[in-house]
Scaffold this motif. Structure first.
Motif, PDB file in Angstrom:
ATOM      1  N   LYS A  29       0.844  -1.190   0.000  1.00 21.31           N
ATOM      2  CA  LYS A  29       0.000   0.000   0.000  1.00 21.31           C
ATOM      3  C   LYS A  29       0.881   1.242   0.000  1.00 21.31           C
ATOM      4  CE  LYS A  29      -3.954  -2.150   2.287  1.00 21.31           C
ATOM      5  NZ  LYS A  29      -4.779  -2.166   1.064  1.00 21.31           N
ATOM      6  N   ILE A  30       0.569   2.164  -0.900  1.00 21.03           N
ATOM      7  CA  ILE A  30       1.352   3.392  -1.054  1.00 21.03           C
ATOM      8  C   ILE A  30       0.409   4.586  -1.021  1.00 21.03           C
ATOM      9  CG2 ILE A  30       2.898   4.684  -2.582  1.00 21.03           C
ATOM     10  CD1 ILE A  30       3.744   2.023  -3.795  1.00 21.03           C
ATOM     11  N   THR A  31       0.769   5.605  -0.282  1.00 26.01           N
ATOM     12  CA  THR A  31      -0.030   6.832  -0.214  1.00 26.01           C
ATOM     13  C   THR A  31       0.687   7.939  -0.980  1.00 26.01           C
ATOM     14  OG1 THR A  31      -0.905   6.249   1.969  1.00 26.01           O
ATOM     15  CG2 THR A  31      -1.088   8.551   1.289  1.00 26.01           C
ATOM     16  N   LEU A  32       0.013   8.471  -2.001  1.00 25.86           N
ATOM     17  CA  LEU A  32       0.553   9.567  -2.796  1.00 25.86           C
ATOM     18  C   LEU A  32      -0.346  10.791  -2.650  1.00 25.86           C
ATOM     19  CD1 LEU A  32       1.536   7.771  -6.140  1.00 25.86           C
ATOM     20  CD2 LEU A  32       2.945   8.174  -4.108  1.00 25.86           C
ATOM     21  N   VAL A  33       0.258  11.952  -2.489  1.00 25.92           N
ATOM     22  CA  VAL A  33      -0.511  13.192  -2.364  1.00 25.92           C
ATOM     23  C   VAL A  33      -0.243  14.078  -3.574  1.00 25.92           C
ATOM     24  CG1 VAL A  33      -0.569  13.141   0.142  1.00 25.92           C
ATOM     25  CG2 VAL A  33       1.340  14.265  -0.989  1.00 25.92           C
ATOM     26  N   LEU A  59      -3.067  10.674 -12.999  1.00 25.47           N
ATOM     27  CA  LEU A  59      -3.686   9.676 -12.134  1.00 25.47           C
ATOM     28  C   LEU A  59      -3.995   8.392 -12.903  1.00 25.47           C
ATOM     29  CD1 LEU A  59      -4.292  12.478 -10.552  1.00 25.47           C
ATOM     30  CD2 LEU A  59      -5.834  11.027  -9.250  1.00 25.47           C
ATOM     31  N   GLU A  60      -4.422   8.528 -14.147  1.00 26.72           N
ATOM     32  CA  GLU A  60      -4.702   7.323 -14.942  1.00 26.72           C
ATOM     33  C   GLU A  60      -3.415   6.538 -15.202  1.00 26.72           C
ATOM     34  OE1 GLU A  60      -7.435   6.995 -18.000  1.00 26.72           O
ATOM     35  OE2 GLU A  60      -8.651   8.722 -17.460  1.00 26.72           O
ATOM     36  N   VAL A  61      -2.330   7.246 -15.436  1.00 20.41           N
ATOM     37  CA  VAL A  61      -1.049   6.572 -15.665  1.00 20.41           C
ATOM     38  C   VAL A  61      -0.591   5.860 -14.396  1.00 20.41           C
ATOM     39  CG1 VAL A  61       1.412   6.942 -16.107  1.00 20.41           C
ATOM     40  CG2 VAL A  61      -0.295   8.071 -17.549  1.00 20.41           C
ATOM     41  N   LEU A  62      -0.639   6.553 -13.270  1.00 25.57           N
ATOM     42  CA  LEU A  62      -0.189   5.939 -12.019  1.00 25.57           C
ATOM     43  C   LEU A  62      -1.076   4.766 -11.606  1.00 25.57           C
ATOM     44  CD1 LEU A  62       0.817   9.118  -9.963  1.00 25.57           C
ATOM     45  CD2 LEU A  62       2.322   7.493 -11.133  1.00 25.57           C
ATOM     46  N   LYS A  63      -2.366   4.838 -11.939  1.00 26.03           N
ATOM     47  CA  LYS A  63      -3.276   3.736 -11.640  1.00 26.03           C
ATOM     48  C   LYS A  63      -2.865   2.453 -12.360  1.00 26.03           C
ATOM     49  CE  LYS A  63      -6.843   3.931  -8.832  1.00 26.03           C
ATOM     50  NZ  LYS A  63      -7.076   2.854  -7.834  1.00 26.03           N
ATOM     51  N   PHE A  75      -4.657   7.774  -3.242  1.00 23.38           N
ATOM     52  CA  PHE A  75      -4.401   9.150  -3.654  1.00 23.38           C
ATOM     53  C   PHE A  75      -5.116  10.114  -2.716  1.00 23.38           C
ATOM     54  CE2 PHE A  75      -3.932   6.568  -7.442  1.00 23.38           C
ATOM     55  CZ  PHE A  75      -2.815   7.102  -8.068  1.00 23.38           C
ATOM     56  N   LYS A  76      -4.394  11.121  -2.261  1.00 21.99           N
ATOM     57  CA  LYS A  76      -4.986  12.135  -1.386  1.00 21.99           C
ATOM     58  C   LYS A  76      -4.611  13.515  -1.908  1.00 21.99           C
ATOM     59  CE  LYS A  76      -4.936   9.389   2.884  1.00 21.99           C
ATOM     60  NZ  LYS A  76      -4.469   9.335   4.293  1.00 21.99           N
ATOM     61  N   LEU A 251       5.686   3.595 -19.341  1.00 21.90           N
ATOM     62  CA  LEU A 251       4.308   3.938 -19.689  1.00 21.90           C
ATOM     63  C   LEU A 251       4.239   5.226 -20.502  1.00 21.90           C
ATOM     64  CD1 LEU A 251       2.474   3.023 -16.362  1.00 21.90           C
ATOM     65  CD2 LEU A 251       2.069   1.991 -18.603  1.00 21.90           C
ATOM     66  N   ARG A 252       5.094   6.184 -20.167  1.00 24.65           N
ATOM     67  CA  ARG A 252       5.072   7.456 -20.892  1.00 24.65           C
ATOM     68  C   ARG A 252       5.452   7.276 -22.366  1.00 24.65           C
ATOM     69  NH1 ARG A 252       8.992   9.852 -18.614  1.00 24.65           N
ATOM     70  NH2 ARG A 252      10.158  10.212 -20.525  1.00 24.65           N
ATOM     71  N   ASP A 253       6.221   6.233 -22.646  1.00 21.36           N
ATOM     72  CA  ASP A 253       6.640   5.954 -24.021  1.00 21.36           C
ATOM     73  C   ASP A 253       5.768   4.904 -24.704  1.00 21.36           C
ATOM     74  OD1 ASP A 253       8.738   7.745 -23.740  1.00 21.36           O
ATOM     75  OD2 ASP A 253      10.153   6.191 -23.077  1.00 21.36           O
ATOM     76  N   SER A 254       4.669   4.537 -24.060  1.00 21.04           N
ATOM     77  CA  SER A 254       3.844   3.438 -24.570  1.00 21.04           C
ATOM     78  C   SER A 254       2.622   3.935 -25.349  1.00 21.04           C
ATOM     79  CB  SER A 254       3.357   2.581 -23.398  1.00 21.04           C
ATOM     80  OG  SER A 254       2.375   3.296 -22.640  1.00 21.04           O
ATOM     81  N   PRO A 255       2.030   3.050 -26.186  1.00 18.49           N
ATOM     82  CA  PRO A 255       0.776   3.395 -26.872  1.00 18.49           C
ATOM     83  C   PRO A 255      -0.359   3.695 -25.893  1.00 18.49           C
ATOM     84  CG  PRO A 255       1.798   1.461 -27.869  1.00 18.49           C
ATOM     85  CD  PRO A 255       2.556   1.741 -26.612  1.00 18.49           C
TER      86      PRO A 255
END
Length: 273
Positions: A29-33, A59-63, A75-76, A251-255
């Motif tokens: 579990k990771i908490t990102l703000v 947020l969609e990428v990190l998900k 996410f907070k 992911l940033r370099d992906s389709p």
């Protein structure tokens, strides 16, 4: 029912539930703000709520990392300075979008390679812009300011403050983009420096209110933005931190990333509101 049969039945049920429980407990579990103010199209909405129908590109990428790395991200939303303090105090595991500032190395960790910032593992890049009243003679040529008569406003805690101070110009710190625009409109500051997407968004929301405010070209500054982890998180999870930073680059370099970006930019007139 016989007691022995009941005990066996309960034991079998427990065995059947073990794989699911084990899988769930194995998830880290990771908490990102992140900021409470909108920065379309990277994150939308404001305040503490998150609309997962259209949360924003970042947020969609990190998900996507959750299934890829078997993690569970909470996410907070926090005011920026509070978010930084939570990371520094190890209350939160990480914060985005954090541009690089040497003094922030006391707060947390950026992706590095051979002791240097690894720009290839950034989340994205953005430009800061200068805003002025349409009647102001202020000019910016990308290197120097001319005809500046007063302070430049900037949101408290934002990295652009250091850029302004580096030009030898006094900074007036404000609480938000709207606050900065209102002060500029009232003539209390000579210019306002901010992330272009964030201030452009506020001007579009209130075109009549800010009709006399214009953006100066060229961009005032361009910065790369990262997911910054707390020192404790990296110390306890060094391999996972590196894997997350690596996956962001992949992911940033992906389709997949292009599809996400296209979705937001093609519908930004409605999705970014």
């Amino acid at each position: 029912m016989d007691v022995q049969i009941m005990v066996r039945f309960i034991f079998i049920l427990l065995l059947l539930s073990l794989p699911i429980s084990a899988a769930e407990s194995a998830k880290k579990k990771i908490t990102l703000v992140y900021e409470v103010k909108p920065n379309p199209p990277f994150y939308l909405g404001e305040g503490s709520d998150i609309d997962w129908r259209k949360p924003g590109i970042t947020l969609e990428v990190l998900k996507l990392l959750e299934s890829k790395l078997n993690i569970d991200i909470e996410f907070k939303r926090r005011p920026w300075l509070r978010g930084l303090k939570e990371v520094e105090a190890n209350v939160a595991d990480g914060i985005f979008h954090a541009s690089f500032k040497p003094d922030r190395l006391q707060i947390g960790r950026y992706p590095m390679k051979n002791g240097l910032l690894d720009v290839s593992r950034k989340i994205m890049s953005q430009s800061y812009a200068l805003y002025k009243h349409k009647d102001s003679p202020l000019q910016w040529d990308g290197q120097a300011l001319t005809n500046l008569n007063g302070d430049i406003g900037a949101v408290r805690g934002y990295a652009v403050i250091g850029t302004i101070e580096g030009l030898g110009v006094p900074v007036y710190e404000v609480s938000s983009q709207v606050n900065g625009l209102m002060m500029l409109k009232a003539g209390r500051i000579a210019a306002f420096a901010d992330i272009a997407t964030m201030t452009d968004f506020q001007i579009k929301l209130q075109p009549e209110e800010f009709k006399d405010i214009i953006k100066i070209s060229p961009p005032f500054a361009a910065k790369d933005y990262f997911l910054m982890f707390s020192h404790q998180f990296v110390h306890e999870n060094p391999q996972l931190a590196e894997a997350i930073w690596d996956s962001i680059r992949e992911l940033r370099d992906s389709p997949q990333y292009k599809l996400i970006v296209d979705k937001y930019y093609s519908t930004c007139s409605s999705a970014c509101r």
